[in-house]
Motif scaffolding. Structure first.
Motif: not given
Length: 91
Positions: A46-51, A54-60
């Motif tokens: 889950y942490w890796s998916i969220t990270q 972030v790198q793709n710009g989908q999350l801040t």
């Protein structure tokens, strides 16, 4: 300062019943360890998916905070697991 390390070698000659119980104990320990490892890996995924999001710009930012190993929580889960899976209660 020199240290002297000592070791002892010994061999066990268990009876058939003792050998069976040792194998059951080792198997149960392996199963419980793999369950705990699977849960930790699940949290890491889950942490890796969220990270990655972030790198793709989908999350801040990555606000996913996973818990560290908690012995009390693990003991409670073990009690639940023993009620669910009967062969864990044998050892």
């Amino acid at each position: 300062m020199d240290y002297v390390y000592k070791g002892y070698k010994f061999r066990l000659y268990p009876t058939k019943d003792q050998a069976t119980m040792m194998n059951k104990t080792i198997g149960s320990c392996r199963y419980v360890f793999n369950q705990a490892l699977r849960q930790q890996n699940h949290q890491n995924i889950y942490w890796s998916i969220t990270q990655e999001m972030v790198q793709n710009g989908q999350l801040t930012e990555n606000q996913w905070k996973s818990e560290y190993f908690n012995a009390v929580k693990a003991q409670k889960e073990m009690t639940f697991l023993k009620k669910e899976i009967k062969w864990l209660s044998e050892v």
